[in-house]
Design a protein around this motif. Structure first.
Motif, PDB file in Angstrom:
ATOM      1  N   ASP A  94       0.823  -0.995  -0.005  1.00 29.28           N
ATOM      2  CA  ASP A  94       0.037  -0.090  -0.204  1.00 29.28           C
ATOM      3  C   ASP A  94       0.773   1.279  -0.075  1.00 29.28           C
ATOM      4  OD1 ASP A  94      -2.447  -1.310  -0.087  1.00 29.28           O
ATOM      5  OD2 ASP A  94      -2.416  -1.668   2.209  1.00 29.28           O
ATOM      6  N   VAL A 141       1.248  11.446  -1.321  1.00 26.12           N
ATOM      7  CA  VAL A 141       1.181  10.072  -1.142  1.00 26.12           C
ATOM      8  C   VAL A 141       2.301   9.157  -2.287  1.00 26.12           C
ATOM      9  CG1 VAL A 141      -0.434   8.279  -1.565  1.00 26.12           C
ATOM     10  CG2 VAL A 141      -1.275  10.723  -1.032  1.00 26.12           C
ATOM     11  N   ASP A 170       3.944   5.837  -3.643  1.00 27.74           N
ATOM     12  CA  ASP A 170       3.751   4.438  -3.949  1.00 27.74           C
ATOM     13  C   ASP A 170       4.989   3.914  -4.205  1.00 27.74           C
ATOM     14  OD1 ASP A 170       2.985   1.992  -5.238  1.00 27.74           O
ATOM     15  OD2 ASP A 170       1.318   2.921  -5.963  1.00 27.74           O
ATOM     16  N   GLN A 214      -2.684   6.072 -10.378  1.00 27.19           N
ATOM     17  CA  GLN A 214      -3.634   5.631  -9.392  1.00 27.19           C
ATOM     18  C   GLN A 214      -4.374   6.715  -8.596  1.00 27.19           C
ATOM     19  OE1 GLN A 214      -2.506   2.204  -7.333  1.00 27.19           O
ATOM     20  NE2 GLN A 214      -4.167   2.159  -6.018  1.00 27.19           N
ATOM     21  N   TYR A 228      -6.436   8.498  -5.558  1.00 25.17           N
ATOM     22  CA  TYR A 228      -6.508   8.264  -4.236  1.00 25.17           C
ATOM     23  C   TYR A 228      -7.562   9.459  -3.861  1.00 25.17           C
ATOM     24  CZ  TYR A 228      -2.094   5.842  -4.538  1.00 25.17           C
ATOM     25  OH  TYR A 228      -1.440   4.777  -4.978  1.00 25.17           O
ATOM     26  N   ASP A 229      -8.443   9.429  -2.729  1.00 25.34           N
ATOM     27  CA  ASP A 229      -9.246  10.646  -1.979  1.00 25.34           C
ATOM     28  C   ASP A 229      -8.209  10.709  -0.847  1.00 25.34           C
ATOM     29  OD1 ASP A 229     -11.654  11.515  -3.516  1.00 25.34           O
ATOM     30  OD2 ASP A 229     -11.847   9.190  -3.691  1.00 25.34           O
ATOM     31  N   ASN A 250      -2.239  13.312  -8.288  1.00 24.74           N
ATOM     32  CA  ASN A 250      -2.335  12.182  -7.595  1.00 24.74           C
ATOM     33  C   ASN A 250      -1.237  11.707  -6.578  1.00 24.74           C
ATOM     34  OD1 ASN A 250      -4.956  11.314  -8.792  1.00 24.74           O
ATOM     35  ND2 ASN A 250      -3.990  10.344 -10.767  1.00 24.74           N
ATOM     36  N   ALA A 299      -5.595   8.246   3.004  1.00 19.87           N
ATOM     37  CA  ALA A 299      -5.598   7.819   2.005  1.00 19.87           C
ATOM     38  C   ALA A 299      -6.543   6.884   1.652  1.00 19.87           C
ATOM     39  CB  ALA A 299      -4.542   7.570   1.203  1.00 19.87           C
ATOM     40  N   THR A 356      -9.183   4.786  -1.345  1.00 24.13           N
ATOM     41  CA  THR A 356      -9.381   4.105  -2.626  1.00 24.13           C
ATOM     42  C   THR A 356     -10.321   3.027  -2.543  1.00 24.13           C
ATOM     43  OG1 THR A 356      -8.394   3.628  -4.938  1.00 24.13           O
ATOM     44  CG2 THR A 356      -7.374   2.517  -2.949  1.00 24.13           C
TER      45      THR A 356
END
Length: 242
Positions: A11, A40, A42, A49, A51-52, A160, A184, A186
């Motif tokens: 994650d 954020v 990754d 990708q 994300y909210d 993002n 975060a 998704t």
């Protein structure tokens, strides 16, 4: 091979930051605005990708007794009351879009994604309907004092990766340690979270008064009484001569 690659996926990581880690409350303090921002990351290097982001800022918790007033013989008197063991002195939520579009109600309640999901910890036995009425009344009171707020379009996300949110602290904030939790999300699932802290403290004469009242309560009270009596007597003598 595909199974091994999937099992190695991790994650994303949240790296949060706050514009001020210390807010100083002094004479004439009119409030301030905090900028909560971060990234954020990754670990797999995936890009694109979506994300909210939901940010929850909470002040120190405190016990609260809420009383209901009712009119009796033309006079407002205290009626029914209830106690809450742990009420955030300040609570604010900012999200990249309405929370109802991000997660379901159960998840929103777990993470307190809104003023309607604050865990107030009521004490004692009371009818559930009455308890709900008191809880809603407490939240409404805090909202009118500008201590509880939510902005469901208050988080901006860039590419993002980067995010930022602005939350204002009013002049009547309680001192203490504030926690800023960033989540975060998704596909309706919270996949990463991180926390930053902000210390709100009084400085100068306000700090002296606070410390004096806490450490030497009796002496502080007596001095306050003597000063009030002295100032009243002095004002009376002054106006008597005019």
């Amino acid at each position: 091979m595909a199974a091994l690659m999937l099992s190695g996926q991790r994650d994303p990581l949240l790296v949060p930051e706050v514009s001020q880690h210390e807010v100083q409350v002094r004479q004439g303090f009119t409030g301030t605005e905090l900028l909560l921002f971060g990234a954020v990351l990754d670990p797999a290097g995936r890009t694109g990708q979506g994300y909210d982001i939901v940010v929850v800022l909470k002040g120190p918790s405190e016990p609260v007794r809420l009383r209901e007033k009712e009119r009796f013989a033309g006079v407002w008197v205290n009626a029914q009351s209830t106690d809450f063991r742990s009420v955030p002195s300040f609570f604010a939520v900012a999200a990249s879009r309405p929370v109802s579009e991000i997660v379901d109600e159960k998840t929103a309640a777990i993470y307190e994604f809104g003023t309607g999901y604050i865990q107030l910890s009521p004490s004692g036995s009371i009818n559930p309907a009455e308890q709900l009425r008191f809880s809603e009344g407490l939240v409404d009171l805090k909202q009118r004092q500008r201590l509880y707020k939510q902005n469901m379009n208050g988080v901006q996300i860039s590419q993002n990766v980067l995010y930022q949110a602005r939350i204002s602290l009013p002049s009547n904030v309680t001192t203490g340690t504030y926690t800023a939790e960033t989540f975060a999300v998704t596909d309706g699932r919270v996949i990463a979270s991180a926390e930053a802290t902000v210390e709100v403290r009084k400085v100068g004469f306000e700090r002296f008064v606070e410390v004096s009242a806490n450490r030497w309560g009796l002496a502080y009270g007596l001095i306050a009484v003597f000063l009030s009596v002295g100032m009243g007597w002095g004002a009376g003598r002054l106006f008597a001569r005019l």
